[in-house]
Write a protein that holds these residues in place. Structure first.
Motif, PDB file in Angstrom:
ATOM      1  N   SER A  54       0.816  -1.215   0.000  1.00  0.00           N
ATOM      2  CA  SER A  54       0.000   0.000   0.000  1.00  0.00           C
ATOM      3  C   SER A  54       0.849   1.264   0.000  1.00  0.00           C
ATOM      4  O   SER A  54       0.401   2.318  -0.442  1.00  0.00           O
ATOM      5  N   SER A  55       2.072   1.182   0.495  1.00  0.00           N
ATOM      6  CA  SER A  55       2.993   2.316   0.470  1.00  0.00           C
ATOM      7  C   SER A  55       4.413   1.793   0.656  1.00  0.00           C
ATOM      8  O   SER A  55       4.619   0.658   1.100  1.00  0.00           O
ATOM      9  N   ILE A  56       5.392   2.621   0.324  1.00  0.00           N
ATOM     10  CA  ILE A  56       6.788   2.221   0.482  1.00  0.00           C
ATOM     11  C   ILE A  56       7.114   2.005   1.955  1.00  0.00           C
ATOM     12  O   ILE A  56       7.808   1.050   2.325  1.00  0.00           O
ATOM     13  N   ASN A  57       6.605   2.882   2.810  1.00  0.00           N
ATOM     14  CA  ASN A  57       6.854   2.739   4.247  1.00  0.00           C
ATOM     15  C   ASN A  57       6.291   1.428   4.774  1.00  0.00           C
ATOM     16  O   ASN A  57       6.932   0.738   5.580  1.00  0.00           O
ATOM     17  N   ASN A  58       5.081   1.083   4.331  1.00  0.00           N
ATOM     18  CA  ASN A  58       4.465  -0.157   4.796  1.00  0.00           C
ATOM     19  C   ASN A  58       5.213  -1.384   4.270  1.00  0.00           C
ATOM     20  O   ASN A  58       5.313  -2.400   4.970  1.00  0.00           O
ATOM     21  N   THR A  59       5.733  -1.289   3.051  1.00  0.00           N
ATOM     22  CA  THR A  59       6.551  -2.389   2.533  1.00  0.00           C
ATOM     23  C   THR A  59       7.810  -2.544   3.371  1.00  0.00           C
ATOM     24  O   THR A  59       8.227  -3.657   3.702  1.00  0.00           O
ATOM     25  N   TYR A  60       8.414  -1.424   3.727  1.00  0.00           N
ATOM     26  CA  TYR A  60       9.632  -1.457   4.551  1.00  0.00           C
ATOM     27  C   TYR A  60       9.354  -2.063   5.927  1.00  0.00           C
ATOM     28  O   TYR A  60      10.185  -2.788   6.472  1.00  0.00           O
ATOM     29  N   ARG A  61       8.179  -1.776   6.472  1.00  0.00           N
ATOM     30  CA  ARG A  61       7.829  -2.257   7.820  1.00  0.00           C
ATOM     31  C   ARG A  61       7.250  -3.670   7.812  1.00  0.00           C
ATOM     32  O   ARG A  61       6.888  -4.191   8.865  1.00  0.00           O
ATOM     33  N   SER A  62       7.159  -4.297   6.663  1.00  0.00           N
ATOM     34  CA  SER A  62       6.603  -5.652   6.585  1.00  0.00           C
ATOM     35  C   SER A  62       7.516  -6.658   7.274  1.00  0.00           C
ATOM     36  O   SER A  62       8.640  -6.339   7.674  1.00  0.00           O
ATOM     37  N   ASN A  63       7.024  -7.890   7.391  1.00  0.00           N
ATOM     38  CA  ASN A  63       7.811  -8.943   8.019  1.00  0.00           C
ATOM     39  C   ASN A  63       8.830  -9.493   7.009  1.00  0.00           C
ATOM     40  O   ASN A  63       8.465 -10.006   5.961  1.00  0.00           O
ATOM     41  N   HIS A  64      10.128  -9.401   7.344  1.00  0.00           N
ATOM     42  CA  HIS A  64      11.188  -9.871   6.465  1.00  0.00           C
ATOM     43  C   HIS A  64      11.942 -11.042   7.091  1.00  0.00           C
ATOM     44  O   HIS A  64      13.062 -11.348   6.671  1.00  0.00           O
ATOM     45  N   THR A  65      11.336 -11.689   8.079  1.00  0.00           N
ATOM     46  CA  THR A  65      11.997 -12.781   8.800  1.00  0.00           C
ATOM     47  C   THR A  65      11.402 -14.138   8.470  1.00  0.00           C
ATOM     48  O   THR A  65      12.125 -15.114   8.269  1.00  0.00           O
ATOM     49  N   LEU A  66      10.067 -14.230   8.423  1.00  0.00           N
ATOM     50  CA  LEU A  66       9.392 -15.504   8.157  1.00  0.00           C
ATOM     51  C   LEU A  66       9.792 -16.038   6.786  1.00  0.00           C
ATOM     52  O   LEU A  66       9.656 -15.346   5.779  1.00  0.00           O
ATOM     53  N   GLU A  67      10.320 -17.261   6.723  1.00  0.00           N
ATOM     54  CA  GLU A  67      10.815 -17.808   5.467  1.00  0.00           C
ATOM     55  C   GLU A  67      10.150 -19.122   5.054  1.00  0.00           C
ATOM     56  O   GLU A  67      10.443 -19.653   3.991  1.00  0.00           O
ATOM     57  N   HIS A  68       9.262 -19.641   5.885  1.00  0.00           N
ATOM     58  CA  HIS A  68       8.590 -20.883   5.493  1.00  0.00           C
ATOM     59  C   HIS A  68       7.248 -21.016   6.190  1.00  0.00           C
ATOM     60  O   HIS A  68       7.116 -20.753   7.385  1.00  0.00           O
ATOM     61  N   ILE A  69       6.230 -21.388   5.426  1.00  0.00           N
ATOM     62  CA  ILE A  69       4.910 -21.735   5.958  1.00  0.00           C
ATOM     63  C   ILE A  69       4.546 -23.083   5.357  1.00  0.00           C
ATOM     64  O   ILE A  69       4.551 -23.247   4.138  1.00  0.00           O
ATOM     65  N   GLY A  70       4.249 -24.065   6.173  1.00  0.00           N
ATOM     66  CA  GLY A  70       3.900 -25.381   5.659  1.00  0.00           C
ATOM     67  C   GLY A  70       4.101 -26.469   6.691  1.00  0.00           C
ATOM     68  O   GLY A  70       4.375 -26.184   7.862  1.00  0.00           O
ATOM     69  N   ASP A  71       3.958 -27.728   6.254  1.00  0.00           N
ATOM     70  CA  ASP A  71       4.036 -28.844   7.196  1.00  0.00           C
ATOM     71  C   ASP A  71       5.232 -29.752   6.918  1.00  0.00           C
ATOM     72  O   ASP A  71       5.254 -30.909   7.325  1.00  0.00           O
ATOM     73  N   ASP A  72       6.255 -29.215   6.226  1.00  0.00           N
ATOM     74  CA  ASP A  72       7.431 -30.023   5.925  1.00  0.00           C
ATOM     75  C   ASP A  72       8.425 -30.038   7.088  1.00  0.00           C
ATOM     76  O   ASP A  72       9.442 -30.719   7.013  1.00  0.00           O
ATOM     77  N   TYR A  73       8.126 -29.299   8.131  1.00  0.00           N
ATOM     78  CA  TYR A  73       9.007 -29.277   9.294  1.00  0.00           C
ATOM     79  C   TYR A  73       8.496 -30.251  10.353  1.00  0.00           C
ATOM     80  O   TYR A  73       7.310 -30.312  10.632  1.00  0.00           O
ATOM     81  N   CYS A  74       9.411 -30.993  10.929  1.00  0.00           N
ATOM     82  CA  CYS A  74       9.072 -31.965  11.961  1.00  0.00           C
ATOM     83  C   CYS A  74       9.832 -31.647  13.240  1.00  0.00           C
ATOM     84  O   CYS A  74      10.965 -31.157  13.198  1.00  0.00           O
ATOM     85  N   TYR A  75       9.207 -31.928  14.370  1.00  0.00           N
ATOM     86  CA  TYR A  75       9.835 -31.677  15.669  1.00  0.00           C
ATOM     87  C   TYR A  75      10.240 -33.008  16.294  1.00  0.00           C
ATOM     88  O   TYR A  75       9.399 -33.883  16.506  1.00  0.00           O
TER      89      TYR A  75
END
Length: 206
Positions: free
Chosen positions: A49-70
């Protein structure tokens, strides 16, 4: 578990500003998330929606899914590990392509600053430099260096990127500055020429 769109939006709210969580383990097929919930994740990772909002977005999360096991240990400790290839289609099975793109950027660029720069460069091809006019020409060198840095990162990671496109955007930004403050730019050029002329005259006299 079936968290639905309401659960997805709750997770998104909790991840705003988060700089530690990299893996979100859920099964897309049974999570009950519709386009509404995925749209919330998309805004979390890259709010366009804006450059500032893009800058403030989450840049840490790198995976969403069920391929990870504990795997739990006898002492109660445990470790999360990836069961498949982090860049295979299976790893992001059931995740919308746009979200996968943002997750991969977070994965590829370890620096939050670099990830933010790439997202801004890709999602905002026409930077509104007018907002910087109040600072006159002071921010122009920083803007140009930003374009150069963005182009360097993209050329090393994107097969389809071209040098001409980055140069076009850089020149466009400089043109907007000069068009917005023509007399200031002309005056700056005159001062530079006078200094250069004086320097040559001094060397001649010596």
């Amino acid at each position: 578990m079936n968290i639905g769109d309401e659960g997805a939006e709750a997770l998104v709210d909790g991840l705003r500003g988060n700089t530690t969580l990299k893996h979100l383990v859920l099964t897309p097929d049974s999570a009950g998330i519709t386009n509404t919930g995925w749209a919330a994740f998309s805004r979390l990772l890259c709010d366009t929606s804006s450059i500032n909002n893009t800058y403030r977005s989450n840049h840490t999360l790198e995976h969403i899914g069920d391929d990870y096991c504990y795997m739990s240990n006898p002492d109660g400790s445990g470790k999360l590990f990836l069961s498949g290839d982090a860049y295979s289609g299976e790893c992001f099975r059931g995740i919308p392509p746009a979200i996968v793109q943002y997750l991969k950027i977070n994965k590829e660029y370890h620096s939050l600053q670099d990830a933010a720069t790439i997202k801004i460069g890709r999602c905002h091809p026409d930077i509104p430099v007018e907002v910087f006019f109040e600072y006159k020409l002071k921010l122009l060198p920083f803007l140009v260096s930003w374009f150069v840095g963005f182009g360097t990162r993209e050329r090393s990671n994107c097969q389809n990127a071209t040098t001409r496109e980055f140069q076009r955007r850089e020149l466009s930004a400089v043109y907007k500055f000069i068009r917005g403050m023509p007399m200031l730019a002309v005056d700056g050029q005159i001062q530079m020429r006078l200094k250069s002329s004086c320097g040559r005259k001094r060397k001649f006299d010596e």
